[in-house]
Design an enzyme around this catalytic site. Structure first.
Site, PDB file in Angstrom:
ATOM      1  N   CYS A   2       0.835  -1.184   0.000  1.00 48.78           N
ATOM      2  CA  CYS A   2       0.000   0.000   0.000  1.00 48.78           C
ATOM      3  C   CYS A   2       0.878   1.246   0.000  1.00 48.78           C
ATOM      4  CB  CYS A   2      -0.902   0.014   1.234  1.00 48.78           C
ATOM      5  SG  CYS A   2      -1.889  -1.485   1.444  1.00 48.78           S
ATOM      6  N   ASP A 104      -3.517  -9.098   7.811  1.00 44.37           N
ATOM      7  CA  ASP A 104      -2.311  -9.040   8.628  1.00 44.37           C
ATOM      8  C   ASP A 104      -2.195  -7.707   9.352  1.00 44.37           C
ATOM      9  OD1 ASP A 104      -1.927  -7.765   6.192  1.00 44.37           O
ATOM     10  OD2 ASP A 104       0.183  -8.336   6.015  1.00 44.37           O
ATOM     11  N   ILE A 311      11.262 -10.460 -19.741  1.00 44.10           N
ATOM     12  CA  ILE A 311      11.306  -9.390 -20.729  1.00 44.10           C
ATOM     13  C   ILE A 311      12.528  -9.591 -21.619  1.00 44.10           C
ATOM     14  CG2 ILE A 311      12.616  -7.820 -19.244  1.00 44.10           C
ATOM     15  CD1 ILE A 311      10.872  -5.542 -20.330  1.00 44.10           C
ATOM     16  N   SER A 384      10.198 -12.295  -6.479  1.00 44.07           N
ATOM     17  CA  SER A 384      11.446 -11.962  -7.166  1.00 44.07           C
ATOM     18  C   SER A 384      12.621 -12.684  -6.513  1.00 44.07           C
ATOM     19  CB  SER A 384      11.693 -10.449  -7.124  1.00 44.07           C
ATOM     20  OG  SER A 384      12.221 -10.060  -5.862  1.00 44.07           O
ATOM     21  N   GLY A 385      13.769 -12.649  -7.195  1.00 47.55           N
ATOM     22  CA  GLY A 385      14.983 -13.260  -6.654  1.00 47.55           C
ATOM     23  C   GLY A 385      15.924 -12.264  -6.006  1.00 47.55           C
TER      24      GLY A 385
END
EC number: 6.3.5.4
Length: 634
Positions: A2, A104, A311, A384-385
């Protein structure tokens, strides 16, 4: 995921004006939370809190923010995710807490009501930035997560209010905030491509460092800006450097197989926790070790094909899409690839100042923003990594730094004593100038700094600038235990990871209203990584040895031993070609002189050298151009 914002005045304010200001601040960051908006005010205290919601857990109205505790004492605005909220909910239930919904945020608020802010943060496993207001004590708490995944800015406006928010734009929405460029921060931008915490591009506005907590009462607010020292006022609720020292000293007692099994279990669990969502979820897949490992962990724990996204560029030097597609095919994911020609990337350039909000010059911002926009068309959450390089010795510059440092130690002291003069900007060009720069570096930290800097002497370019220390200058940023390799990773964890890598992903994903989660940066994974000896990360010239060995459990050797390409953009080609006229206008001597931020002479010399074919100068110029483009939005 957010956006949060707020203002706190030193005197009471009427309810209507506070709500109007809060709504204005929230609207400035509406892209961070398009699903819901809310404001809450405490007029007697002069406080307003504003929230923009991207609904991920509990899509009902029970997840609306700002949120008040059941007893009415606490109000909270929260950006992020608490991945262990289920376990915390169960513990709080045994202590008599009830819950209206299953967000949460409600769990975190109940935890704060039960244990206080600092202890609740210690118990939480997640990414976050929050503002918590204690109505009883009239005390405001601002906090940022352990690794710095979520941002939080703060500062004083001209009318004495403390203003804060997820992005600078939320602060600038306050009509009395003075938007004055800080030349020292501008010099940091030219040096590093980003501005590290606690500084921001605006004078008197600061970033809360990762793992930090800032607590202010009414007396501090009334004291105004003089009450805040951006370096010393925030307190560390999680000290990453201290945690690294302890982990290194404790060490890992097992062998290779035990390390592999431990990492497998920890990363599977961290990934599973981040797969919880009430909205569609996917993963970024570049084909590199880290993103492939996270994708594999997702797929083995999913009953259906995971959505994966990559991509590809028409410039082959920057295109790893074919390899990513092969990884996706082997793992069995539902893969989507975006092919981007130069024009599509160029069309994005004018939007970069809006996307990144603060001047930012890591050229991988372009493919990152394009990838996030693509991914958001299909899912709301993507894993993601990020973090694997900084935890497991993944950068080739680490190996070069160790090599240069070892080489320097072998030189006669008389040669080192005769170092004279600054190497200046030509050190970026290789040859004797680069050799002089390495001789001048003198120690490991100096060699690391040389690998990380663009403009070597930005204070000679930015008018009125003075040099500020960063983790690459300050010996206190080094662990003091372990190997030189541990020290290199520690500097990046303190600076480059939170303020470049994670800032880039946060701004690019939030501009697309997409939540990005990073399992490798689960604090338990990080704590384990810090215990490992360097030989489990860097062995026989192979970077990230342990994660690569783990990936071999999920992918064939041919797909694991793919060379690291990086995630950059062909900025040099663009500036020589389709962006040349735009750059010339941004860098015109007349404009630079009139605006008064830069000495035009060194910039014009650099621009001419670049156009004449000298290599690498585009990295210097891109930082200037990103500032110039951002300044147009002021």
């Amino acid at each position: 995921m957010c956006g949060i914002a707020g203002s706190w005045f030193p005197e009471a304010r009427d309810d209507a004006s506070l709500h109007a200001l809060g709504a204005r601040q929230g609207e400035a960051i509406a892209h961070r939370g398009p699903d819901d908006a809310g404001t809450w005010a405490d007029p007697g205290a002069g406080l307003v809190l504003s929230h923009r919601r991207l609904s991920i857990l509990d899509l009902s109205a029970e997840g609306h923010q700002p949120m008040l505790s059941r007893d009415g004492r606490w109000a909270i605005i929260f950006n992020g995710e608490i991945y262990n909220h289920g376990a915390l909910r169960a513990e709080l239930a045994t202590l008599g807490h009830g819950f209206r919904g299953h967000s949460d945020t409600e769990v975190l608020l109940s935890a704060i009501a039960e244990w206080g802010v600092a202890e609740s943060l210690q118990k939480a496993n997640g990414m976050l930035a929050l503002a918590a207001w204690d109505r009883k004590q009239r005390r405001l708490w601002l906090a940022r997560d352990r690794m710095g995944k979520k941002p939080l800015y703060y500062g004083f406006s001209g009318d004495g209010a403390l203003v804060f928010g997820s992005e600078l734009s939320a602060l600038r929405a306050h009509p009395a905030l003075e938007a004055r460029v800080d030349p020292d921060s501008l010099a940091l931008l030219l040096r590093l491509d980003y501005i590290p915490a606690p500084w921001s591009i605006l004078r008197g506005v600061y970033k809360l460092p990762s793992g930090s907590l800032l607590s202010l009462d009414t007396a501090a607010l009334q004291a105004g800006p003089g009450s805040l020292d951006p370096v010393h006022s925030p307190q560390r609720w999680f000290d990453a450097l201290a945690a690294q020292r302890e982990a290194i000293a404790h060490g890992f007692a097992g062998g290779d197989q035990e390390a592999l099994d431990t990492l497998d279990v920890l990363l599977r669990e961290a990934t599973a926790m981040r797969m919880e969502a009430d909205v569609p979820l996917g993963t970024f897949l570049s084909g590199g070790t880290d993103s492939s490992l996270v994708t594999a962990m997702m797929q083995v724990q999913s009953a259906r094909p995971v959505r994966s996204f990559s991509i590809g560029f028409d410039n082959l030097r920057h295109d790893e899409s074919a390899h990513a597609a092969r990884v996706a095919a082997h793992l069995g994911t539902d893969h989507t690839e975006l092919r981007v020609d130069g024009q599509a990337a160029l069309d994005l350039v004018p939007s970069l100042p809006d996307i990144f909000d603060e001047p930012f010059a890591d050229s991988s911002q372009v493919p990152t923003a394009l990838l996030c926009a693509l991914t958001r068309k299909h899912v709301t959450v993507a894993l993601s990594g990020d973090g694997g390089d900084e935890l497991f010795f993944g950068y080739s510059r680490y190996a070069r730094t160790l090599r240069n440092d070892a080489w320097l130690r072998k030189l006669p002291r008389s040669m080192l004593a005769n170092r004279i003069g600054e190497p200046g900007e030509p050190a970026r060009m290789g040859g004797l100038a680069a050799l002089r720069a390495e001789l001048r570096a003198g120690d490991l930290q100096g060699h690391a700094r040389n690998r990380m800097t663009r403009w070597r002497l930005p204070e000679a370019v930015v008018i009125g600038a003075h040099r500020r220390k960063t983790a690459y200058d300050d010996p206190a940023a080094l662990p003091g235990v372990g190997t030189p390799g541990d020290a290199l990773m520690a500097m990046d964890i303190a600076c480059y990871l939170p303020e470049d890598i994670l800032a880039k992903v946060d701004r690019a994903s939030m501009a697309a209203s997409l939540e990005a989660r990073a399992p490798l940066l689960d604090w338990r994974v990080a704590s384990f990584a810090w215990t490992l000896p360097l030989r489990m990360k860097y062995r026989r010239g192979e970077l990230k040895w342990l994660p690569r060995q783990l990936l071999l459990r999920y992918l064939p050797k041919a797909l694991v031993q793919h060379p690291k390409t990086g995630f950059g953009a062909p900025v040099g080609d663009w500036l020589q070609g389709p962006l040349r006229d735009w750059a010339e206008a941004q860098l015109s001597e007349t404009r630079l002189r009139e605006e008064g931020h830069f000495d035009p002479a060194p910039i014009r010399r650099t621009w001419k050298a670049f156009l004449d074919g000298e290599r690498k100068w585009h990295t210097h110029l891109w930082g200037v151009l990103m500032f110039q483009a951002w300044r147009e939005r002021l």
